[in-house]
Design an enzyme around this catalytic site. Structure first.
Site, PDB file in Angstrom:
ATOM      1  N   ASN A 202      18.382  95.542  92.375  1.00  0.00           N
ATOM      2  CA  ASN A 202      19.374  94.460  92.072  1.00  0.00           C
ATOM      3  C   ASN A 202      18.834  93.600  91.073  1.00  0.00           C
ATOM      4  OD1 ASN A 202      16.999  93.419  93.106  1.00  0.00           O
ATOM      5  ND2 ASN A 202      17.874  92.311  94.813  1.00  0.00           N
ATOM      6  N   GLU A 206      23.170  89.296  83.172  1.00  0.00           N
ATOM      7  CA  GLU A 206      24.677  89.033  83.162  1.00  0.00           C
ATOM      8  C   GLU A 206      25.110  87.990  82.344  1.00  0.00           C
ATOM      9  OE1 GLU A 206      26.474  89.943  87.588  1.00  0.00           O
ATOM     10  OE2 GLU A 206      26.409  88.159  87.113  1.00  0.00           O
ATOM     11  N   HIS A 324      11.793  83.178  93.609  1.00  0.00           N
ATOM     12  CA  HIS A 324      12.187  83.105  94.819  1.00  0.00           C
ATOM     13  C   HIS A 324      11.324  84.091  95.738  1.00  0.00           C
ATOM     14  CE1 HIS A 324      15.554  85.809  93.328  1.00  0.00           C
ATOM     15  NE2 HIS A 324      14.814  86.638  93.511  1.00  0.00           N
ATOM     16  N   GLY A 374      24.531  86.459  92.771  1.00  0.00           N
ATOM     17  CA  GLY A 374      25.197  87.036  93.624  1.00  0.00           C
ATOM     18  C   GLY A 374      25.324  88.714  93.457  1.00  0.00           C
ATOM     19  N   SER A 375      25.913  89.353  94.051  1.00  0.00           N
ATOM     20  CA  SER A 375      25.870  90.739  93.661  1.00  0.00           C
ATOM     21  C   SER A 375      26.631  91.089  92.266  1.00  0.00           C
ATOM     22  CB  SER A 375      26.252  91.687  94.816  1.00  0.00           C
ATOM     23  OG  SER A 375      27.592  91.255  95.129  1.00  0.00           O
ATOM     24  N   HIS A 399      18.597  82.388  98.487  1.00  0.00           N
ATOM     25  CA  HIS A 399      18.193  83.176  97.295  1.00  0.00           C
ATOM     26  C   HIS A 399      19.471  84.160  96.701  1.00  0.00           C
ATOM     27  CE1 HIS A 399      17.178  86.716  98.884  1.00  0.00           C
ATOM     28  NE2 HIS A 399      16.674  87.309  97.789  1.00  0.00           N
ATOM     29  N   ALA A 401      22.839  86.729  98.047  1.00  0.00           N
ATOM     30  CA  ALA A 401      23.990  86.969  98.774  1.00  0.00           C
ATOM     31  C   ALA A 401      23.265  87.969 100.195  1.00  0.00           C
ATOM     32  CB  ALA A 401      24.994  88.039  98.305  1.00  0.00           C
TER      33      ALA A 401
END
Lengths: 476, 145
Positions: A202, A206, A324, A374-375, A399, A401
């Site tokens: 993950n 971005e 996190h 987010g994802s 932290h 979704a």
């Protein structure tokens, strides 16, 4: 999870009073829907955490909590060394100091539109990503120890990053009291050529657009405006952190046994904070935090180089860097008394409110930026730490979704190519070495991040400031 | 005995864990169950049949019990994969009284051919189990990805 097991103490707060070996209650933040969707094991694991020696106030689960190993992911628990409190490798997780940083670019959506494919391709080329990738930096033994002591500050001193970044990072970019000597040769070897790599799963880089502002004043202080382009990097301490997590799980299982701690789950492996094993872990874990901070700083440097080539008018300035997966020694007020506690946040973000002495001047008035990833293909959020959240969660918030579907089910539900095409149709450019990886990380495999942050906001953990949506996603 | 994912009657499987992956090896012997668990580990990353057998690595270590030995075995493979940037597809395992000796074959990661989906961070104690169930050996745990 069945809500009948819990007592609702306020609209978004659910409790389970101590029973059996529990020393403190379990407190879960969520609305009825989020809690109903949580695996039963979240409660089970939060109960197990509540049995550990020296735990203070409660075993918390954040609104994005899901089944972890030992501690739930989204778990927060604080321990007092004076009361025989413990530190747990399972309470931090394998990806020590995994975290998120967001950078301003000074660009607007229109500036990026014609360049988004070339910048996606160049970022994908320049930033090592995915399984088996290596960075260009090679550290010898002395340099490795300097990195493990110096964190992002070390990276800046090497010319990889900007001094101004350090003020905009938890711990000012350097975790104190790191003990590189407690990091094994194997952990260091695993990191030897992984500096400046993004990883996989993950983790992502971005380019995002600020699509909505909820709190105009705080957004102004954070420098966020609708239509702004920002860059967000999500990754951690790479192989070094993974190896430390693995090795200390075993070390602490033995230590717990030696200290007569009866573990309800082997994965809760822990050691008294003041024991030799506890001190060794804290020193190694802090070194891994520095590794993560240095890693995100190097990736920031690589990102700046790419923007300088493609969009030279961009100015990438750090908004903030949060971790996190950590255990940190902090001061918290309990029943009017200030106590020094070891706060474990496993899949939870620190959310210091206004006036906290550790925050840079810029955030003193509004609280720290709390960056929620987010994802892929869905929104991410910027929140701000709230006054009063010390009493709620030791100043912690969610932290991300959180998954709602296993990887296995995700690959049976989606094809990577279709996910990429669907996102492309929505104007989102994805670059990744693995189509299967894309399927496993499909947006639908995650909970709705908007629902998670709504609850964090309404429960008072942190307040919503801005929503950002992806334009380019580079994924491992 | 050599165990290949494609042609050996023992088998591996993945079981569900929300955030991570459960891996399980099943075999007539504990050696086989460990070898199949290793194939399941590779299968979390890529299709095991896509891994060529260019190079091999020897492993030799002992532990106090079979479950801890499985934890060590998987973590040793994860470590070797990480530092050598390799994937393994072919496992020869011999266990004698919690002493494991193995030779594993594989090749360097090729992102185009393997399309590796995730990097495995470590094996965990969660759902860790090595047992003989009615004459069939099972070796399993959750891996963190």
């Amino acid at each position: 999870m069945d809500v009948v097991d819990l007592t609702q103490s306020s609209e978004y707060t659910w409790q389970l009073a101590p029973r059996g070996r529990m020393r403190v209650p379990v407190i879960i933040y969520g609305n009825r829907d989020l809690i109903a969707d949580m695996d039963d094991k979240v409660l089970h694991q939060a109960i197990n955490v509540a049995t550990l020696p020296g735990i203070v106030t409660a075993s918390y689960a954040m609104p994005d909590a899901h089944w972890g190993y030992g501690f739930p992911i989204g778990g927060v628990a604080a321990f007092d060394a004076d009361q025989g409190g413990v530190v747990s490798a399972g309470g931090v997780g394998f990806d020590i100091s995994c975290g998120v940083r967001t950078l301003h670019t000074g660009l607007q959506v229109a500036d990026l539109e014609l360049k988004k494919f070339i910048i996606a391709d160049t970022l994908y080329e320049e930033i090592p990503v995915g399984v088996g990738s290596t960075g260009r930096i090679r550290l010898d033994d002395a340099q490795m120890d300097e990195m493990l002591t110096g964190g992002a500050k070390w990276a800046v001193e090497q010319g990889w990053g900007s001094p101004a970044d350090l003020e905009r990072s938890e711990e000012h970019g350097v975790m104190r009291d790191a003990l590189p000597d407690e990091v094994s040769a194997r952990a260091k070897k695993r990191q030897r050529n992984e500096m400046g790599t993004l990883g996989s799963g993950n983790h992502y880089l971005e380019i995002q657009e600020v699509s909505e502002i909820y709190d105009q004043h705080t957004a102004e202080v954070f420098g966020l405006h609708t239509g702004d382009i920002v860059v967000t990097i999500h990754c951690g301490s790479r192989g070094l952190g993974h190896q430390i997590g693995t090795e200390f799980l075993k070390d602490m299982a033995q230590a717990a046994h030696q200290h007569g701690i009866d573990l309800p789950d082997r994965e809760l492996a822990c050691a008294p904070i003041r024991s030799p094993a506890g001190k060794r872990y804290l020193g190694a874990m802090r070194a891994a935090i520095n590794c993560a901070l240095a890693n995100r700083e190097i990736i920031t440097h690589l990102t700046r180089q790419v923007f300088a080539k493609i969009l030279p008018q961009a100015r990438l300035e750090l908004l903030f860097d949060v971790s996190h997966n950590t255990c940190k020694l902090e001061q918290h007020e309990i029943d009017g008394e200030i106590r020094r506690l070891y706060v474990h946040r496993k899949g939870a973000t620190r959310a210091f409110g206004p006036g906290h002495p550790e925050l840079p001047d810029a955030f003193q008035e509004v609280g720290q930026p709390v960056l929620i990833g987010g994802s892929m293909g869905t929104a991410s959020h910027v929140l701000a730490g709230n006054s009063g959240n010390d009493a709620l969660s030791f100043e912690s918030a969610c932290h991300g979704a959180g998954r709602s579907m296993s990887r296995r089910r995700a690959t049976k539900t989606w094809r990577g190519r279709h996910v990429v095409d669907e996102l492309a149709a929505r104007g989102i450019v994805v670059r990744s070495p693995s189509m299967r990886g894309i399927a496993e990380e499909a947006p639908g495999a995650y909970k709705n991040v908007d629902a998670v942050v709504d609850v964090a906001d309404r429960a008072g953990l942190a307040r919503k400031v801005a929503r950002v949506t992806p334009v380019v996603c580079v994924k491992g | 005995m050599v165990h290949r994912a494609a042609d050996y009657p023992g088998h591996w499987e993945h079981f569900s864990h929300m955030a991570d992956v459960g891996i399980r090896g099943v075999g007539a012997t504990v050696d086989e169950a460990f070898a199949q668990a290793a194939v399941a580990l590779t299968a979390a990353i890529t299709e095991p049949s896509k891994v060529r057998y260019d190079d091999s690595v020897q492993l030799d270590f002992a532990s106090t019990d079979l479950e801890t030995l499985l934890f060590e075995w998987l973590n040793a493979l994860i470590y070797e994969m990480a530092v050598r940037k390799m994937l393994f597809g072919h496992f020869q395992v011999h266990i004698d009284d919690c002493h494991l000796q193995a030779q594993v074959w594989g090749e360097r990661v090729n992102r185009f051919r393997h399309q590796p989906a995730v990097e495995v961070k470590g094996a965990t104690y969660t759902e860790l189990r090595v047992a003989n169930d009615d004459g069939v050996w099972v070796a399993q745990c959750i891996i963190d990805v």
